[in-house]
Design a protein around this motif. Structure first.
Motif, PDB file in Angstrom:
ATOM      1  N   ILE A 104       0.862  -1.177   0.000  1.00 40.05           N
ATOM      2  CA  ILE A 104       0.000   0.000   0.000  1.00 40.05           C
ATOM      3  C   ILE A 104       0.904   1.233   0.000  1.00 40.05           C
ATOM      4  CG2 ILE A 104      -1.799   1.285   1.206  1.00 40.05           C
ATOM      5  CD1 ILE A 104      -2.687  -1.241   2.540  1.00 40.05           C
ATOM      6  N   LYS A 105       0.738   2.085  -0.985  1.00 39.09           N
ATOM      7  CA  LYS A 105       1.542   3.310  -1.090  1.00 39.09           C
ATOM      8  C   LYS A 105       0.650   4.541  -1.271  1.00 39.09           C
ATOM      9  CE  LYS A 105       5.665   1.438  -1.124  1.00 39.09           C
ATOM     10  NZ  LYS A 105       6.241   1.324   0.185  1.00 39.09           N
ATOM     11  N   PRO A 106      -0.238   4.803  -0.319  1.00 40.08           N
ATOM     12  CA  PRO A 106      -1.123   5.965  -0.476  1.00 40.08           C
ATOM     13  C   PRO A 106      -0.417   7.257  -0.086  1.00 40.08           C
ATOM     14  CG  PRO A 106      -1.551   4.955   1.617  1.00 40.08           C
ATOM     15  CD  PRO A 106      -0.500   4.096   0.922  1.00 40.08           C
ATOM     16  N   ILE A 107      -0.993   8.355  -0.515  1.00 37.70           N
ATOM     17  CA  ILE A 107      -0.615   9.646   0.031  1.00 37.70           C
ATOM     18  C   ILE A 107      -1.257   9.706   1.415  1.00 37.70           C
ATOM     19  CG2 ILE A 107      -0.907  12.139  -0.158  1.00 37.70           C
ATOM     20  CD1 ILE A 107      -1.117  11.768  -3.216  1.00 37.70           C
ATOM     21  N   LEU A 108      -0.481  10.046   2.433  1.00 33.34           N
ATOM     22  CA  LEU A 108      -0.995  10.159   3.798  1.00 33.34           C
ATOM     23  C   LEU A 108      -0.985  11.634   4.193  1.00 33.34           C
ATOM     24  CD1 LEU A 108       1.043   7.234   5.413  1.00 33.34           C
ATOM     25  CD2 LEU A 108      -1.306   7.168   4.569  1.00 33.34           C
ATOM     26  N   ALA A 109      -2.081  12.105   4.753  1.00 35.43           N
ATOM     27  CA  ALA A 109      -2.166  13.509   5.146  1.00 35.43           C
ATOM     28  C   ALA A 109      -3.152  13.668   6.290  1.00 35.43           C
ATOM     29  CB  ALA A 109      -2.598  14.371   3.952  1.00 35.43           C
ATOM     30  N   VAL A 110      -3.014  14.785   6.983  1.00 28.89           N
ATOM     31  CA  VAL A 110      -3.913  15.127   8.080  1.00 28.89           C
ATOM     32  C   VAL A 110      -4.856  16.227   7.593  1.00 28.89           C
ATOM     33  CG1 VAL A 110      -4.018  16.128  10.399  1.00 28.89           C
ATOM     34  CG2 VAL A 110      -2.214  14.492   9.825  1.00 28.89           C
ATOM     35  N   VAL A 111      -6.126  16.095   7.920  1.00 32.64           N
ATOM     36  CA  VAL A 111      -7.097  17.152   7.629  1.00 32.64           C
ATOM     37  C   VAL A 111      -6.768  18.330   8.542  1.00 32.64           C
ATOM     38  CG1 VAL A 111      -9.530  17.814   7.663  1.00 32.64           C
ATOM     39  CG2 VAL A 111      -8.874  15.503   6.933  1.00 32.64           C
ATOM     40  N   THR A 112      -6.624  19.503   7.940  1.00 33.95           N
ATOM     41  CA  THR A 112      -6.289  20.712   8.698  1.00 33.95           C
ATOM     42  C   THR A 112      -7.483  21.667   8.704  1.00 33.95           C
ATOM     43  OG1 THR A 112      -5.479  21.926   6.772  1.00 33.95           O
ATOM     44  CG2 THR A 112      -3.878  20.510   7.940  1.00 33.95           C
ATOM     45  N   PRO A 113      -7.443  22.692   9.559  1.00 33.40           N
ATOM     46  CA  PRO A 113      -8.520  23.686   9.531  1.00 33.40           C
ATOM     47  C   PRO A 113      -8.669  24.338   8.154  1.00 33.40           C
ATOM     48  CG  PRO A 113      -7.263  23.907  11.547  1.00 33.40           C
ATOM     49  CD  PRO A 113      -6.527  22.913  10.692  1.00 33.40           C
ATOM     50  N   THR A 114      -7.572  24.470   7.414  1.00 29.88           N
ATOM     51  CA  THR A 114      -7.635  25.037   6.067  1.00 29.88           C
ATOM     52  C   THR A 114      -8.211  24.035   5.079  1.00 29.88           C
ATOM     53  OG1 THR A 114      -5.755  26.483   6.507  1.00 29.88           O
ATOM     54  CG2 THR A 114      -6.279  26.058   4.199  1.00 29.88           C
ATOM     55  N   SER A 115      -7.671  22.815   5.084  1.00 30.48           N
ATOM     56  CA  SER A 115      -8.093  21.832   4.071  1.00 30.48           C
ATOM     57  C   SER A 115      -9.518  21.354   4.265  1.00 30.48           C
ATOM     58  CB  SER A 115      -7.128  20.637   4.026  1.00 30.48           C
ATOM     59  OG  SER A 115      -7.211  19.865   5.208  1.00 30.48           O
ATOM     60  N   THR A 116     -10.068  21.505   5.445  1.00 34.96           N
ATOM     61  CA  THR A 116     -11.441  21.066   5.680  1.00 34.96           C
ATOM     62  C   THR A 116     -12.442  21.865   4.832  1.00 34.96           C
ATOM     63  OG1 THR A 116     -13.005  20.422   7.401  1.00 34.96           O
ATOM     64  CG2 THR A 116     -11.965  22.543   7.679  1.00 34.96           C
ATOM     65  N   ASP A 117     -12.054  23.066   4.434  1.00 38.78           N
ATOM     66  CA  ASP A 117     -12.930  23.894   3.604  1.00 38.78           C
ATOM     67  C   ASP A 117     -12.678  23.736   2.107  1.00 38.78           C
ATOM     68  OD1 ASP A 117     -14.436  25.071   5.672  1.00 38.78           O
ATOM     69  OD2 ASP A 117     -12.806  26.476   6.099  1.00 38.78           O
ATOM     70  N   TRP A 118     -11.732  22.898   1.736  1.00 40.73           N
ATOM     71  CA  TRP A 118     -11.423  22.669   0.322  1.00 40.73           C
ATOM     72  C   TRP A 118     -12.296  21.572  -0.245  1.00 40.73           C
ATOM     73  CZ3 TRP A 118      -5.340  22.307   0.425  1.00 40.73           C
ATOM     74  CH2 TRP A 118      -4.827  23.572   0.710  1.00 40.73           C
ATOM     75  N   GLU A 119     -12.613  21.684  -1.533  1.00 44.85           N
ATOM     76  CA  GLU A 119     -13.271  20.576  -2.211  1.00 44.85           C
ATOM     77  C   GLU A 119     -12.254  19.454  -2.355  1.00 44.85           C
ATOM     78  OE1 GLU A 119     -14.951  22.040  -5.869  1.00 44.85           O
ATOM     79  OE2 GLU A 119     -16.478  23.199  -4.804  1.00 44.85           O
ATOM     80  N   PHE A 120     -12.730  18.205  -2.294  1.00 46.31           N
ATOM     81  CA  PHE A 120     -11.807  17.072  -2.287  1.00 46.31           C
ATOM     82  C   PHE A 120     -10.893  17.069  -3.511  1.00 46.31           C
ATOM     83  CE2 PHE A 120     -10.636  12.675  -3.304  1.00 46.31           C
ATOM     84  CZ  PHE A 120      -9.779  12.460  -2.239  1.00 46.31           C
ATOM     85  N   HIS A 121     -11.417  17.366  -4.703  1.00 47.14           N
ATOM     86  CA  HIS A 121     -10.568  17.341  -5.902  1.00 47.14           C
ATOM     87  C   HIS A 121      -9.417  18.331  -5.771  1.00 47.14           C
ATOM     88  CE1 HIS A 121     -11.785  21.160  -7.852  1.00 47.14           C
ATOM     89  NE2 HIS A 121     -12.929  20.946  -7.227  1.00 47.14           N
ATOM     90  N   TYR A 122      -9.656  19.490  -5.144  1.00 51.89           N
ATOM     91  CA  TYR A 122      -8.612  20.494  -4.964  1.00 51.89           C
ATOM     92  C   TYR A 122      -7.568  20.000  -3.958  1.00 51.89           C
ATOM     93  CZ  TYR A 122      -6.284  24.872  -3.906  1.00 51.89           C
ATOM     94  OH  TYR A 122      -5.325  25.838  -3.713  1.00 51.89           O
ATOM     95  N   LEU A 123      -8.016  19.418  -2.863  1.00 51.47           N
ATOM     96  CA  LEU A 123      -7.090  18.870  -1.873  1.00 51.47           C
ATOM     97  C   LEU A 123      -6.229  17.780  -2.502  1.00 51.47           C
ATOM     98  CD1 LEU A 123      -5.929  18.510   0.954  1.00 51.47           C
ATOM     99  CD2 LEU A 123      -7.899  17.045   1.493  1.00 51.47           C
TER     100      LEU A 123
END
Length: 129
Positions: free
Chosen positions: A89-108
């Motif tokens: 498994i080689k996914p991109i791993l990331a934490v949801v941040t206060p900024t990214s929570t307001d982004w559309e998923f495609h943009y994130l």
């Protein structure tokens, strides 16, 4: 906010989800919600809070992503080490941040892919020189 403690996963195959299911059960980690291609234009906050809305106006690349929302440091460290221990498994791993929570998923997703490419270029430059 604790009730929103979860992983958001995108692009993982059935066997990869089975690995996560085992990891969650054995290590008593928060569960996950699957992000599907028809959720591309949903904000991350709305995906977390549900209900799911179909939004087919954006194309998503074939990538694998695991986002962590409201994990404790211990849970995050344990989950990342366990996922990275599985070489299949080689996914991109990331934490949801206060900024990214307001982004559309495609943009994130685009943002995370750009960051990964920048990191790869940096590592290549370091290795060369």
């Amino acid at each position: 906010m604790d009730n929103n403690k979860m992983m958001l996963i995108y692009g993982l195959e059935e066997d990869e989800r089975a690995f996560l299911d085992t990891m969650i059960e054995e290590l008593e980690l928060p569960s996950y919600k699957v992000i599907k291609k028809n959720m591309a234009s949903m904000k991350v906050r709305d995906i977390i809070d549900g209900p799911i809305l179909d939004t087919y106006d954006k194309q998503l690349p074939d990538e694998k992503v695991i986002l962590f929302n409201n994990f404790t440091d211990y849970e995050l460290d344990t989950a990342i080490r366990t996922i990275r221990s599985n070489k299949n498994i080689k996914p991109i791993l990331a934490v949801v941040t206060p900024t990214s929570t307001d982004w559309e998923f495609h943009y994130l997703l685009e943002h995370l892919m750009e960051e990964r490419e920048q990191a790869r270029r940096y590592m290549q430059q370091r290795a060369q020189g």
